[in-house]
Design a protein around this motif. Structure first.
Motif, PDB file in Angstrom:
ATOM      1  N   UNK B  65       0.844  -1.200   0.000  1.00 28.98           N
ATOM      2  CA  UNK B  65       0.000   0.000   0.000  1.00 28.98           C
ATOM      3  C   UNK B  65       0.875   1.244   0.000  1.00 28.98           C
ATOM      4  N   UNK B  66       1.905   1.237   0.827  1.00 27.30           N
ATOM      5  CA  UNK B  66       2.814   2.390   0.852  1.00 27.30           C
ATOM      6  C   UNK B  66       3.496   2.588  -0.493  1.00 27.30           C
ATOM      7  N   UNK B  67       3.964   1.492  -1.067  1.00 22.09           N
ATOM      8  CA  UNK B  67       4.654   1.624  -2.353  1.00 22.09           C
ATOM      9  C   UNK B  67       3.720   2.134  -3.430  1.00 22.09           C
ATOM     10  N   UNK B  68       2.503   1.623  -3.427  1.00 22.97           N
ATOM     11  CA  UNK B  68       1.528   2.075  -4.417  1.00 22.97           C
ATOM     12  C   UNK B  68       1.230   3.562  -4.223  1.00 22.97           C
ATOM     13  N   UNK B  69       1.043   3.959  -2.978  1.00 25.13           N
ATOM     14  CA  UNK B  69       0.725   5.364  -2.708  1.00 25.13           C
ATOM     15  C   UNK B  69       1.869   6.287  -3.111  1.00 25.13           C
ATOM     16  N   UNK B  70       3.090   5.877  -2.807  1.00 19.65           N
ATOM     17  CA  UNK B  70       4.233   6.694  -3.198  1.00 19.65           C
ATOM     18  C   UNK B  70       4.312   6.818  -4.714  1.00 19.65           C
ATOM     19  N   UNK B  71       4.114   5.699  -5.392  1.00 18.94           N
ATOM     20  CA  UNK B  71       4.168   5.713  -6.858  1.00 18.94           C
ATOM     21  C   UNK B  71       3.072   6.611  -7.420  1.00 18.94           C
ATOM     22  N   UNK B  72       1.869   6.489  -6.890  1.00 18.81           N
ATOM     23  CA  UNK B  72       0.753   7.295  -7.384  1.00 18.81           C
ATOM     24  C   UNK B  72       0.946   8.773  -7.063  1.00 18.81           C
ATOM     25  N   UNK B  73       1.513   9.060  -5.907  1.00 21.57           N
ATOM     26  CA  UNK B  73       1.784  10.457  -5.557  1.00 21.57           C
ATOM     27  C   UNK B  73       2.829  11.023  -6.508  1.00 21.57           C
ATOM     28  N   UNK B  74       3.792  10.194  -6.827  1.00 21.92           N
ATOM     29  CA  UNK B  74       4.856  10.593  -7.729  1.00 21.92           C
ATOM     30  C   UNK B  74       4.319  10.912  -9.121  1.00 21.92           C
ATOM     31  N   UNK B  75       3.331  10.156  -9.531  1.00 21.78           N
ATOM     32  CA  UNK B  75       2.719  10.376 -10.844  1.00 21.78           C
ATOM     33  C   UNK B  75       1.654  11.476 -10.809  1.00 21.78           C
ATOM     34  N   UNK B  76       1.399  12.006  -9.613  1.00 23.38           N
ATOM     35  CA  UNK B  76       0.430  13.083  -9.500  1.00 23.38           C
ATOM     36  C   UNK B  76      -1.010  12.605  -9.481  1.00 23.38           C
ATOM     37  N   UNK B  77      -1.215  11.308  -9.256  1.00 21.45           N
ATOM     38  CA  UNK B  77      -2.573  10.770  -9.231  1.00 21.45           C
ATOM     39  C   UNK B  77      -3.230  11.012  -7.873  1.00 21.45           C
ATOM     40  N   UNK B  78      -2.433  10.948  -6.814  1.00 22.45           N
ATOM     41  CA  UNK B  78      -2.974  11.235  -5.481  1.00 22.45           C
ATOM     42  C   UNK B  78      -2.201  12.365  -4.820  1.00 22.45           C
ATOM     43  N   UNK B  79      -2.860  13.006  -3.866  1.00 27.91           N
ATOM     44  CA  UNK B  79      -2.238  14.022  -3.029  1.00 27.91           C
ATOM     45  C   UNK B  79      -1.739  13.363  -1.749  1.00 27.91           C
ATOM     46  N   UNK B  80      -0.707  13.935  -1.218  1.00 34.60           N
ATOM     47  CA  UNK B  80      -0.110  13.431   0.010  1.00 34.60           C
ATOM     48  C   UNK B  80      -0.059  14.640   0.927  1.00 34.60           C
ATOM     49  N   UNK B  81      -0.713  14.568   2.075  1.00 39.16           N
ATOM     50  CA  UNK B  81      -0.586  15.712   2.972  1.00 39.16           C
ATOM     51  C   UNK B  81      -0.273  15.286   4.382  1.00 39.16           C
ATOM     52  N   UNK B  82       0.692  15.968   4.969  1.00 41.82           N
ATOM     53  CA  UNK B  82       1.204  15.553   6.267  1.00 41.82           C
ATOM     54  C   UNK B  82       0.397  16.097   7.415  1.00 41.82           C
ATOM     55  N   UNK B  83       0.376  15.334   8.503  1.00 40.90           N
ATOM     56  CA  UNK B  83      -0.284  15.807   9.709  1.00 40.90           C
ATOM     57  C   UNK B  83       0.388  15.170  10.902  1.00 40.90           C
ATOM     58  N   UNK B  84       1.529  15.739  11.274  1.00 41.67           N
ATOM     59  CA  UNK B  84       2.299  15.252  12.414  1.00 41.67           C
ATOM     60  C   UNK B  84       2.472  13.740  12.423  1.00 41.67           C
ATOM     61  N   UNK B  85       3.128  13.236  11.405  1.00 45.09           N
ATOM     62  CA  UNK B  85       3.459  11.822  11.403  1.00 45.09           C
ATOM     63  C   UNK B  85       2.384  10.931  10.810  1.00 45.09           C
ATOM     64  N   UNK B  86       1.217  11.504  10.547  1.00 45.57           N
ATOM     65  CA  UNK B  86       0.182  10.676   9.930  1.00 45.57           C
ATOM     66  C   UNK B  86      -0.192  11.249   8.572  1.00 45.57           C
ATOM     67  N   UNK B  87       0.533  10.852   7.588  1.00 45.65           N
ATOM     68  CA  UNK B  87       0.298  11.347   6.242  1.00 45.65           C
ATOM     69  C   UNK B  87      -1.053  10.861   5.723  1.00 45.65           C
ATOM     70  N   UNK B  88      -1.757  11.743   5.040  1.00 41.75           N
ATOM     71  CA  UNK B  88      -3.047  11.369   4.464  1.00 41.75           C
ATOM     72  C   UNK B  88      -2.992  11.473   2.944  1.00 41.75           C
ATOM     73  N   UNK B  89      -3.774  10.623   2.313  1.00 39.40           N
ATOM     74  CA  UNK B  89      -3.787  10.578   0.852  1.00 39.40           C
ATOM     75  C   UNK B  89      -5.200  10.775   0.310  1.00 39.40           C
ATOM     76  N   UNK B  90      -5.284  11.430  -0.831  1.00 41.39           N
ATOM     77  CA  UNK B  90      -6.591  11.633  -1.469  1.00 41.39           C
ATOM     78  C   UNK B  90      -6.421  11.788  -2.969  1.00 41.39           C
ATOM     79  N   UNK B  91      -7.511  11.641  -3.696  1.00 38.62           N
ATOM     80  CA  UNK B  91      -7.477  11.760  -5.147  1.00 38.62           C
ATOM     81  C   UNK B  91      -7.034  13.157  -5.572  1.00 38.62           C
ATOM     82  N   UNK B  92      -6.216  13.212  -6.620  1.00 44.30           N
ATOM     83  CA  UNK B  92      -5.724  14.502  -7.098  1.00 44.30           C
ATOM     84  C   UNK B  92      -6.262  14.839  -8.471  1.00 44.30           C
ATOM     85  N   UNK B  93      -7.136  13.979  -9.014  1.00 44.91           N
ATOM     86  CA  UNK B  93      -7.548  14.179 -10.404  1.00 44.91           C
ATOM     87  C   UNK B  93      -8.581  15.283 -10.591  1.00 44.91           C
TER      88      UNK B  93
END
Lengths: 145, 145
Positions: B65-93
DNA sequence: GTTTCTGCAAAAGCTTTGCAGTATC
DNA sequence: GATACTGCAAAGCTTTTGCAGAAAC
């Protein structure tokens, strides 16, 4: 890392009084953390702050720095902003917002007046009590993704 | 967690094509992560995403899951936003910005048109290439600090 | 068939916590 | 003198990594 600038001296004194007024104590660790944040441009991670302090006060532990930062963030003295596992801290006593580089984590400050009106409108729209804005992108050195 | 809504189906197809166009492969794990993000309101942490997926596909590992999320964030498909150690992900399209609750980490979305002009001006002022705004405060449920 | 991706297991890295001793008020 | 704070050591959590096997193209 002595506090020579009059402004910094004053800011530190104000914060010290505020901490004491809340029944908290003014300690060496707290002073060192805040002096570091006042000295350094931009915002630092807990470990960066610890490194700076350790050069002068080697006995200060990482856990203490974290505890101090959490306490100060709780009291609203410092800002805490996340960046994929590397939280950064900066002074909160002068109103401003942040621009964070998605690549290196570097933080630039944006004066509050530029964005305050917008935040007020958006807070109303989403029903949040918003007080801080973080813009994310790439800084000058990091260039395009 | 089947994708029934026509809109979601289309968004997923578009992303799949984009991933393939980049020479990447379309896998069960990638599909599951994206379906989860499309299904859920707001943004989730990697662990929350993994929990949802694991109910259906128990063999999918956290690291995947982490690898997929990193890859998708890298491709700009998802957003990655930090919150004191608990990163959150959401659709970026679909263009939008975020409001994050400093207490519980909940994320609300803000349509892009409300803030785009401002971001352009600020990006110019600080010399950053800014593409995302995060407003931090307290959500309705969490109230005052 | 080649190359990317995954599962597993282990490690890394930042952060938190328990506890006894210390410093602050 | 009471209690908030610190140092130390250990644990906790999320995230990362190495590697052999599986899946996608």
């Amino acid at each position: 890392v002595d506090v020579t600038k009059v402004d910094d001296r004053g800011r530190l004194d104000t914060i010290r009084d505020r901490v004491r007024a809340r029944g908290r104590r003014w300690t060496v660790a707290k002073g060192a953390v805040l002096e570091t944040l006042l000295d350094q441009p931009g915002h630092l991670s807990a470990l960066q702050i610890h490194e700076v302090i350790a050069a002068r006060l080697p006995q200060i532990d990482r856990s203490t720095v974290h505890r101090v930062l959490l306490a100060l963030a709780d009291e609203g003295v410092v800002h805490m902003l996340g960046h994929h596992g590397q939280t950064r801290y900066g002074m909160a006593d002068q109103p401003h917002h942040h621009a964070v580089c998605a690549a290196c984590g570097q933080v630039a400050e944006i004066p509050a007046h530029l964005v305050d009106l917008l935040v007020t409108q958006i807070a109303l729209a989403v029903g949040y009590d918003l007080d801080r804005v973080t813009l994310t992108g790439r800084c000058g050195q990091c260039g395009q993704p």
